[in-house]
Design a protein around this motif. Structure first.
Motif, PDB file in Angstrom:
ATOM      1  N   ALA A 216      40.293  52.468  32.693  1.00  0.00           N
ATOM      2  CA  ALA A 216      40.020  51.043  32.237  1.00  0.00           C
ATOM      3  C   ALA A 216      40.808  50.962  31.192  1.00  0.00           C
ATOM      4  O   ALA A 216      41.153  49.969  30.634  1.00  0.00           O
ATOM      5  CB  ALA A 216      38.689  50.957  32.010  1.00  0.00           C
TER       6      ALA A 216
ATOM      7  N   GLU B 213      43.630  52.184  30.061  1.00  0.00           N
ATOM      8  CA  GLU B 213      44.887  52.478  30.279  1.00  0.00           C
ATOM      9  C   GLU B 213      45.541  53.523  29.582  1.00  0.00           C
ATOM     10  O   GLU B 213      46.666  53.729  29.065  1.00  0.00           O
ATOM     11  CB  GLU B 213      45.610  51.112  30.100  1.00  0.00           C
ATOM     12  CG  GLU B 213      44.990  50.026  30.687  1.00  0.00           C
ATOM     13  CD  GLU B 213      45.784  48.812  30.414  1.00  0.00           C
ATOM     14  OE1 GLU B 213      46.708  48.658  29.612  1.00  0.00           O
ATOM     15  OE2 GLU B 213      45.439  47.535  30.893  1.00  0.00           O
TER      16      GLU B 213
ATOM     17  N   GLU C  64      35.872  42.671  30.999  1.00  0.00           N
ATOM     18  CA  GLU C  64      37.172  43.331  31.540  1.00  0.00           C
ATOM     19  C   GLU C  64      37.117  44.872  31.795  1.00  0.00           C
ATOM     20  O   GLU C  64      37.532  45.002  33.070  1.00  0.00           O
ATOM     21  CB  GLU C  64      38.180  42.668  30.596  1.00  0.00           C
ATOM     22  CG  GLU C  64      38.564  41.359  30.500  1.00  0.00           C
ATOM     23  CD  GLU C  64      38.670  40.691  32.120  1.00  0.00           C
ATOM     24  OE1 GLU C  64      39.614  41.154  32.696  1.00  0.00           O
ATOM     25  OE2 GLU C  64      38.155  39.766  32.415  1.00  0.00           O
TER      26      GLU C  64
ATOM     27  N   LYS D 282      37.813  46.393  35.836  1.00  0.00           N
ATOM     28  CA  LYS D 282      38.453  47.533  36.027  1.00  0.00           C
ATOM     29  C   LYS D 282      38.001  48.633  36.613  1.00  0.00           C
ATOM     30  O   LYS D 282      38.263  49.350  37.447  1.00  0.00           O
ATOM     31  CB  LYS D 282      39.253  47.906  34.834  1.00  0.00           C
ATOM     32  CG  LYS D 282      40.509  46.825  34.299  1.00  0.00           C
ATOM     33  CD  LYS D 282      41.052  47.282  33.009  1.00  0.00           C
ATOM     34  CE  LYS D 282      41.963  46.334  32.329  1.00  0.00           C
ATOM     35  NZ  LYS D 282      42.781  46.713  31.249  1.00  0.00           N
TER      36      LYS D 282
ATOM     37  N   THR E  48      36.777  47.979  40.226  1.00  0.00           N
ATOM     38  CA  THR E  48      37.823  48.070  41.277  1.00  0.00           C
ATOM     39  C   THR E  48      38.462  49.335  41.502  1.00  0.00           C
ATOM     40  O   THR E  48      38.828  49.715  42.380  1.00  0.00           O
ATOM     41  CB  THR E  48      39.110  47.179  40.474  1.00  0.00           C
ATOM     42  OG1 THR E  48      38.813  45.983  40.401  1.00  0.00           O
ATOM     43  CG2 THR E  48      40.405  47.143  41.558  1.00  0.00           C
TER      44      THR E  48
ATOM     45  N   ASP F 154      39.717  44.685  45.043  1.00  0.00           N
ATOM     46  CA  ASP F 154      39.113  43.727  44.241  1.00  0.00           C
ATOM     47  C   ASP F 154      37.789  43.381  44.602  1.00  0.00           C
ATOM     48  O   ASP F 154      36.917  42.668  43.683  1.00  0.00           O
ATOM     49  CB  ASP F 154      40.177  42.421  43.784  1.00  0.00           C
ATOM     50  CG  ASP F 154      40.529  41.790  45.239  1.00  0.00           C
ATOM     51  OD1 ASP F 154      40.108  42.219  46.330  1.00  0.00           O
ATOM     52  OD2 ASP F 154      41.204  40.750  45.197  1.00  0.00           O
TER      53      ASP F 154
ATOM     54  N   GLU G 221      45.081  47.987  42.431  1.00  0.00           N
ATOM     55  CA  GLU G 221      45.453  48.935  41.664  1.00  0.00           C
ATOM     56  C   GLU G 221      45.424  50.489  42.517  1.00  0.00           C
ATOM     57  O   GLU G 221      44.787  50.281  43.923  1.00  0.00           O
ATOM     58  CB  GLU G 221      44.551  49.283  40.562  1.00  0.00           C
ATOM     59  CG  GLU G 221      44.686  48.131  39.491  1.00  0.00           C
ATOM     60  CD  GLU G 221      45.816  48.050  38.512  1.00  0.00           C
ATOM     61  OE1 GLU G 221      46.551  49.103  38.523  1.00  0.00           O
ATOM     62  OE2 GLU G 221      45.862  47.189  37.745  1.00  0.00           O
TER      63      GLU G 221
END
Length: 377
Positions: free
Chosen positions: A64, A66, A197, A201, A204, A211, A229
């Protein structure tokens, strides 16, 4: 053998699981959401994402945020390997900061010294059940534009000196529901955040990168889903979450027992010249996942072996992560990297403590260790 940690299951827990087994959903159903909502309410956060383990929660947090190849994430060496492994899963590099000698919590001063232009996040471990110095760590994150992850797997129910619940302070916090933790789902974990957010993430990510899950598709009467993803199957079952919901109702009682037993140990070791409990910071509410003491390094091995031979399932938490062969081979780590942690490791001994124990057993454990150390040459 009295283990160092153990789950406590009663008939209410069993009945809760049986009810789900007789229902329509065994996995990815409404009981997962109910468990998430229950923990989120207890901790005081807006989002909880239940997954298959504490390790999965850490991995989801890194995804999440990144974290990617070339990045560095600062971690503690006194923890289970998963706290650092989750960084490696993303192709990034874990950088080990040293710990405070009296608490074994990550040292903000050491963290600041390890920051480079590649640093993207800090993972702070609430070792044994005591919260880290999040105020200092958050200040560092703000200065260098970093993200903060709280590995609170030891600390469900703990509070810092400001009354903030462990799990509510960092950008993302993670929990474990392994059987030796405060409450259990068998295996299981959870990621907590106030950022919608980030939560999206992670939801998912736990579902193959898809999703929408099966429960949502059923509610909307559609077969359509999209893989957005590359995720993993880190889902947790309704069976496990039914147990978690039942266990959560008992958490405050479990914590009370742990604190009472820990206080008994502390009283028995008061001013002991060879057995030194870790420091408890003023104003914190410790969750006592572990009761760890320091004993003379030259007596630790004998104490470990003799305690076990007499029925006390002592353990050592932990071998410093940077000592593990994998990290030596792939990241060129080794002795001298974190001298405070390394010195502490030589003295660490975890004594039995869990809600199924009695004060008499605590007394016996403490006195047995005292006798063993006195007889060690």
């Amino acid at each position: 053998m009295i283990p160092y940690g153990k789950h406590h299951i009663d008939e209410d827990d069993i009945a809760a699981v049986v009810e789900v087994l007789r229902g329509d959903w065994l996995t990815t159903g409404p009981t997962v959401t109910d468990f998430e909502n229950g923990v989120a309410k207890y901790i005081g956060v807006t989002n909880a994402v239940a997954v298959s383990s504490g390790t999965a929660a850490l991995h989801a947090a890194m995804f999440a945020l990144e974290i990617k190849p070339g990045d560095e994430v600062i971690v503690s060496p006194i923890t289970f390997a998963a706290s650092a492994n989750c960084v490696v899963y993303m192709g990034a590099t874990p950088v080990f900061a040293d710990v405070e000698p009296d608490t074994l919590l990550i040292d903000p001063k050491s963290v600041a010294e390890k920051i480079t232009n590649k640093t993207r996040a800090i993972i702070a471990v609430d070792y044994a059940g005591q919260t880290c110095d999040y105020k200092a760590l958050k200040a560092i994150c703000e200065e260098f534009n970093l993200k903060l992850v709280g590995d609170c797997c030891h600390a469900l129910g703990a509070k810092d000196e400001h009354g903030q619940q462990a799990g509510s302070i960092a950008d993302i916090s993670v929990l474990s529901f392994h059987p030796v933790k405060h409450i259990t789902t068998g295996e299981g974990g959870m990621a907590l955040t106030n950022n919608h957010e980030l939560a999206k993430k992670m939801r998912t990510f736990r579902n193959h990168g898809i999703d929408v899950d099966a429960s949502t598709r059923s509610q909307k009467c559609t077969w359509v889903y999209e893989m957005q993803e590359l995720g993993y199957n880190y889902r947790i079952t309704d069976i496990q979450c039914a147990l978690g919901i039942s266990q959560l109702k008992k958490l405050d009682n479990f914590l009370q027992i742990r604190r009472q037993l820990a206080a008994k140990y502390r009283f028995l070791f008061l001013n002991h010249y060879e057995i030194k409990p870790l420091k408890i910071k003023k104003g914190v509410e410790h969750a006592f996942h572990l009761y760890t003491v320091k004993v003379p390094a030259n007596k630790r091995k004998a104490a470990f072996e003799e305690m076990r031979s007499q029925g006390f399932g002592v353990n050592v938490h932990y071998i410093p992560v940077h000592y593990h062969p994998y990290y030596k081979k792939h990241f060129n780590t080794g002795a001298g990297l974190c001298p405070v942690a390394e010195a502490a490791y030589e003295e660490l001994l975890t004594l039995p403590l869990h809600p199924g124990m009695t004060e008499r057993q605590i007394d016996s454990s403490a006195k047995t260790l005292d006798t063993i150390l006195k007889n060690c040459k």
